[in-house]
Design a protein around this motif. Structure first.
Motif, PDB file in Angstrom:
ATOM      1  N   ALA A  84       0.814  -1.227   0.000  1.00  0.00           N
ATOM      2  CA  ALA A  84       0.000   0.000   0.000  1.00  0.00           C
ATOM      3  C   ALA A  84       0.842   1.268   0.000  1.00  0.00           C
ATOM      4  CB  ALA A  84      -0.947  -0.001   1.194  1.00  0.00           C
ATOM      5  N   GLY A  85       1.992   1.227   0.674  1.00  0.00           N
ATOM      6  CA  GLY A  85       2.841   2.413   0.775  1.00  0.00           C
ATOM      7  C   GLY A  85       3.422   2.868  -0.549  1.00  0.00           C
ATOM      8  N   GLU A  86       3.337   2.023  -1.571  1.00  0.00           N
ATOM      9  CA  GLU A  86       3.861   2.383  -2.891  1.00  0.00           C
ATOM     10  C   GLU A  86       2.894   3.265  -3.687  1.00  0.00           C
ATOM     11  OE1 GLU A  86       4.871  -1.169  -5.022  1.00  0.00           O
ATOM     12  OE2 GLU A  86       5.875  -2.084  -3.285  1.00  0.00           O
ATOM     13  N   PHE A  87       1.673   3.444  -3.156  1.00  0.00           N
ATOM     14  CA  PHE A  87       0.637   4.136  -3.923  1.00  0.00           C
ATOM     15  C   PHE A  87       0.101   5.363  -3.192  1.00  0.00           C
ATOM     16  CE2 PHE A  87       0.533  -0.408  -4.924  1.00  0.00           C
ATOM     17  CZ  PHE A  87       0.785  -0.356  -6.292  1.00  0.00           C
ATOM     18  N   ASP A  88      -0.381   6.323  -3.990  1.00  0.00           N
ATOM     19  CA  ASP A  88      -1.010   7.514  -3.412  1.00  0.00           C
ATOM     20  C   ASP A  88      -2.449   7.224  -3.009  1.00  0.00           C
ATOM     21  OD1 ASP A  88       1.196   9.397  -3.808  1.00  0.00           O
ATOM     22  OD2 ASP A  88       0.784   9.130  -5.946  1.00  0.00           O
ATOM     23  N   ILE A  89      -3.096   6.354  -3.776  1.00  0.00           N
ATOM     24  CA  ILE A  89      -4.497   6.025  -3.493  1.00  0.00           C
ATOM     25  C   ILE A  89      -4.795   4.618  -4.005  1.00  0.00           C
ATOM     26  CG2 ILE A  89      -5.501   6.952  -5.656  1.00  0.00           C
ATOM     27  CD1 ILE A  89      -7.712   8.205  -3.769  1.00  0.00           C
ATOM     28  N   ILE A  90      -5.667   3.918  -3.302  1.00  0.00           N
ATOM     29  CA  ILE A  90      -6.108   2.586  -3.705  1.00  0.00           C
ATOM     30  C   ILE A  90      -7.575   2.676  -4.106  1.00  0.00           C
ATOM     31  CG2 ILE A  90      -6.637   0.240  -2.894  1.00  0.00           C
ATOM     32  CD1 ILE A  90      -4.215   0.569  -0.962  1.00  0.00           C
ATOM     33  N   HIS A  91      -7.887   2.199  -5.311  1.00  0.00           N
ATOM     34  CA  HIS A  91      -9.286   2.184  -5.764  1.00  0.00           C
ATOM     35  C   HIS A  91      -9.792   0.756  -5.667  1.00  0.00           C
ATOM     36  CE1 HIS A  91     -12.489   4.012  -8.617  1.00  0.00           C
ATOM     37  NE2 HIS A  91     -13.006   3.044  -7.857  1.00  0.00           N
ATOM     38  N   ASN A  92     -10.627   0.526  -4.683  1.00  0.00           N
ATOM     39  CA  ASN A  92     -11.144  -0.804  -4.372  1.00  0.00           C
ATOM     40  C   ASN A  92     -12.405  -1.096  -5.169  1.00  0.00           C
ATOM     41  OD1 ASN A  92     -12.065  -3.181  -3.117  1.00  0.00           O
ATOM     42  ND2 ASN A  92     -13.009  -2.028  -1.433  1.00  0.00           N
ATOM     43  N   ASN A  93     -12.330  -2.118  -6.023  1.00  0.00           N
ATOM     44  CA  ASN A  93     -13.507  -2.616  -6.745  1.00  0.00           C
ATOM     45  C   ASN A  93     -13.806  -4.043  -6.310  1.00  0.00           C
ATOM     46  OD1 ASN A  93     -14.234  -0.588  -9.138  1.00  0.00           O
ATOM     47  ND2 ASN A  93     -12.021  -0.600  -8.883  1.00  0.00           N
ATOM     48  N   PHE A  94     -13.490  -4.346  -5.053  1.00  0.00           N
ATOM     49  CA  PHE A  94     -13.571  -5.705  -4.546  1.00  0.00           C
ATOM     50  C   PHE A  94     -14.480  -5.815  -3.319  1.00  0.00           C
ATOM     51  CE2 PHE A  94     -12.496  -9.770  -2.888  1.00  0.00           C
ATOM     52  CZ  PHE A  94     -11.925 -10.498  -3.898  1.00  0.00           C
ATOM     53  N   ASP A  95     -15.527  -5.038  -3.266  1.00  0.00           N
ATOM     54  CA  ASP A  95     -16.506  -5.224  -2.193  1.00  0.00           C
ATOM     55  C   ASP A  95     -15.922  -4.829  -0.832  1.00  0.00           C
ATOM     56  OD1 ASP A  95     -19.153  -5.753  -1.615  1.00  0.00           O
ATOM     57  OD2 ASP A  95     -19.026  -7.902  -1.817  1.00  0.00           O
ATOM     58  N   PHE A  96     -16.397  -5.470   0.233  1.00  0.00           N
ATOM     59  CA  PHE A  96     -16.124  -5.006   1.596  1.00  0.00           C
ATOM     60  C   PHE A  96     -14.836  -5.530   2.211  1.00  0.00           C
ATOM     61  CE2 PHE A  96     -18.655  -8.853   1.808  1.00  0.00           C
ATOM     62  CZ  PHE A  96     -18.030  -9.600   2.786  1.00  0.00           C
ATOM     63  N   LEU A  97     -14.325  -6.673   1.740  1.00  0.00           N
ATOM     64  CA  LEU A  97     -13.212  -7.334   2.410  1.00  0.00           C
ATOM     65  C   LEU A  97     -11.956  -6.465   2.529  1.00  0.00           C
ATOM     66  CD1 LEU A  97     -12.972 -10.049   3.791  1.00  0.00           C
ATOM     67  CD2 LEU A  97     -12.018 -11.008   1.685  1.00  0.00           C
ATOM     68  N   PRO A  98     -11.550  -5.720   1.478  1.00  0.00           N
ATOM     69  CA  PRO A  98     -10.344  -4.887   1.609  1.00  0.00           C
ATOM     70  C   PRO A  98     -10.464  -3.802   2.682  1.00  0.00           C
ATOM     71  CG  PRO A  98     -10.884  -5.224  -0.693  1.00  0.00           C
ATOM     72  CD  PRO A  98     -12.057  -5.726   0.099  1.00  0.00           C
ATOM     73  N   LEU A  99     -11.680  -3.431   3.044  1.00  0.00           N
ATOM     74  CA  LEU A  99     -11.848  -2.396   4.068  1.00  0.00           C
ATOM     75  C   LEU A  99     -11.244  -2.817   5.398  1.00  0.00           C
ATOM     76  CD1 LEU A  99     -15.540  -1.299   3.340  1.00  0.00           C
ATOM     77  CD2 LEU A  99     -13.445  -0.102   2.695  1.00  0.00           C
ATOM     78  N   THR A 100     -11.204  -4.122   5.644  1.00  0.00           N
ATOM     79  CA  THR A 100     -10.701  -4.605   6.935  1.00  0.00           C
ATOM     80  C   THR A 100      -9.204  -4.353   7.098  1.00  0.00           C
ATOM     81  OG1 THR A 100     -10.357  -6.855   6.072  1.00  0.00           O
ATOM     82  CG2 THR A 100     -12.499  -6.362   7.053  1.00  0.00           C
ATOM     83  N   TYR A 101      -8.514  -4.003   6.016  1.00  0.00           N
ATOM     84  CA  TYR A 101      -7.105  -3.620   6.074  1.00  0.00           C
ATOM     85  C   TYR A 101      -6.928  -2.101   6.181  1.00  0.00           C
ATOM     86  CZ  TYR A 101      -5.520  -8.261   4.418  1.00  0.00           C
ATOM     87  OH  TYR A 101      -5.250  -9.604   4.276  1.00  0.00           O
ATOM     88  N   SER A 102      -7.976  -1.350   5.853  1.00  0.00           N
ATOM     89  CA  SER A 102      -7.803   0.090   5.642  1.00  0.00           C
ATOM     90  C   SER A 102      -7.356   0.842   6.892  1.00  0.00           C
ATOM     91  CB  SER A 102      -9.100   0.700   5.094  1.00  0.00           C
ATOM     92  OG  SER A 102     -10.168   0.539   6.016  1.00  0.00           O
ATOM     93  N   GLY A 103      -7.678   0.319   8.075  1.00  0.00           N
ATOM     94  CA  GLY A 103      -7.229   0.972   9.305  1.00  0.00           C
ATOM     95  C   GLY A 103      -5.789   0.687   9.642  1.00  0.00           C
ATOM     96  N   LEU A 104      -5.155  -0.202   8.887  1.00  0.00           N
ATOM     97  CA  LEU A 104      -3.778  -0.615   9.166  1.00  0.00           C
ATOM     98  C   LEU A 104      -2.776   0.022   8.213  1.00  0.00           C
ATOM     99  CD1 LEU A 104      -4.516  -4.440   9.596  1.00  0.00           C
ATOM    100  CD2 LEU A 104      -4.397  -2.698  11.394  1.00  0.00           C
ATOM    101  N   ILE A 105      -3.286   0.762   7.206  1.00  0.00           N
ATOM    102  CA  ILE A 105      -2.415   1.388   6.208  1.00  0.00           C
ATOM    103  C   ILE A 105      -2.661   2.891   6.181  1.00  0.00           C
ATOM    104  CG2 ILE A 105      -2.333  -0.702   4.787  1.00  0.00           C
ATOM    105  CD1 ILE A 105      -4.365   0.637   2.897  1.00  0.00           C
TER     106      ILE A 105
END
Length: 336
Positions: A84-105
């Motif tokens: 995640a640190g390699e990017f300015d922004i992540i565009h999630n098109n994968f439903d809810f599961l990636p959100l569970t990482y969002s507080g850690l990055i």
């Protein structure tokens, strides 16, 4: 700006046949690349992009059933989040599961919500309501429990579709074979209209196909299998009208926009996003019953096919979608 676009790995991005989420993720990625944005697409290994491709599997789990879907999803999402640190922004098109990482990055995550498979997934979205950035694909497909940054309609590359002012006489059903999509209703509409119906799409419900569709097939009602991009333009453009008698509140409906980009009017049951996609009596008809749909078939001749193209190109183009998302990216990164 460096953008990571996270696609689903059920199918290839863009899909060979079926895969609306993958198609939209591809359109976003390719549209951004054309604007000079540095894009990494996280998708299956056989995916195609003008940007950089990052993958943990050769094929999607729907195309290679020997794979475990949940295992692949965990590997796929964690692969991006650990970078995640390699990017300015992540565009999630994968439903809810990636959100569970969002507080850690630290990298902000913008999530396009492509629909709610069940109300039971909403608690995950609610947990990240204050820190997430949610985008709906239609105004109709919004949960009152969530905060939204904007609505951005799915965008299509208008160059992939050819306007046809002289269609043939058949009606078309274009979508997965499933009760929600109304395949059996489309057959009934065609029979009562005394018109030929072509049915194109993957069989998603085998029992439904066997019981409700297959017994009806004959010279008038023809199932032609799934139709990839190479067949899509011809099928949609040559159709007298697209039948879309859905029985659920569809979040968007790519085939509706695709048909109109070919100049083909759409007759749809008035549910979900359909009033946002179709200008009633101008680019098609919004109906509530099979009888109303049959009557609408007789009225299709009064629809100006050029109006269908103009409307769809103005509302559902790839360029407009990319403009909208770039505006949101800048808004998020500026902290506005």
């Amino acid at each position: 700006m460096k953008v990571a676009v996270l696609s689903s790995i059920a199918w290839r991005t863009p899909p060979l046949h079926y895969g609306p989420w993958q198609q939209v993720a591809s359109n976003i990625a390719e549209g951004l690349v054309k604007r000079g944005i540095e894009v990494t697409l996280f998708a299956t290994g056989d995916s195609v992009t003008a940007g950089k491709l990052d993958s943990i599997c050769a094929k999607g789990y729907e195309e290679d059933r020997s794979q475990d879907a949940k295992v692949l999803e965990c590997l796929h999402i964690s692969n991006l989040m650990e970078k995640a640190g390699e990017f300015d922004i992540i565009h999630n098109n994968f439903d809810f599961l990636p959100l569970t990482y969002s507080g850690l990055i630290k990298t902000p995550v913008i999530t396009t919500i492509h629909g709610f498979s069940s109300p039971q997934i909403i608690p995950v979205y609610k947990k990240y309501n204050s820190t997430g950035h949610y985008v709906s694909i239609s105004n109709s497909d919004r949960s009152p429990e969530l905060d939204y940054l904007a609505t951005v309609y799915n965008g299509l590359d208008t160059k992939d579709f050819e306007f046809n002012s002289n269609p043939e006489d058949y009606l078309l059903y274009f979508g997965r074979i499933h009760p929600h999509k109304g395949t059996a209703e489309a057959i009934e509409i065609a029979k009562k209209s005394n018109r030929k119906l072509l049915i194109a799409g993957i069989v998603q419900d085998e029992n439904y196909f066997r019981e409700k569709v297959e017994p009806q097939l004959n010279e008038q009602i023809e199932y032609i299998g799934s139709a990839g991009p190479e067949k899509r333009n011809s099928l949609l453009g040559n159709a007298f009208a697209l039948l879309h008698p859905i029985s659920f509140d569809e979040p968007f409906g790519l085939s509706v926009a695709e048909a109109m980009l070919c100049g083909t009017p759409v007759i749809a049951f008035n549910r979900g996003s359909m009033p946002e996609l179709i200008k009633n009596e101008e680019t098609g008809f919004l109906v509530n019953t099979i009888a109303e749909a049959v009557n609408a078939v007789d009225q299709i001749k009064f629809i100006n096919r050029k109006n269908c193209f103009t409307w769809a190109a103005g509302q559902f183009s790839l360029d407009k979608m990319v403009d909208d998302y770039l505006g949101l990216y800048h808004q998020i990164l500026s902290g506005a």
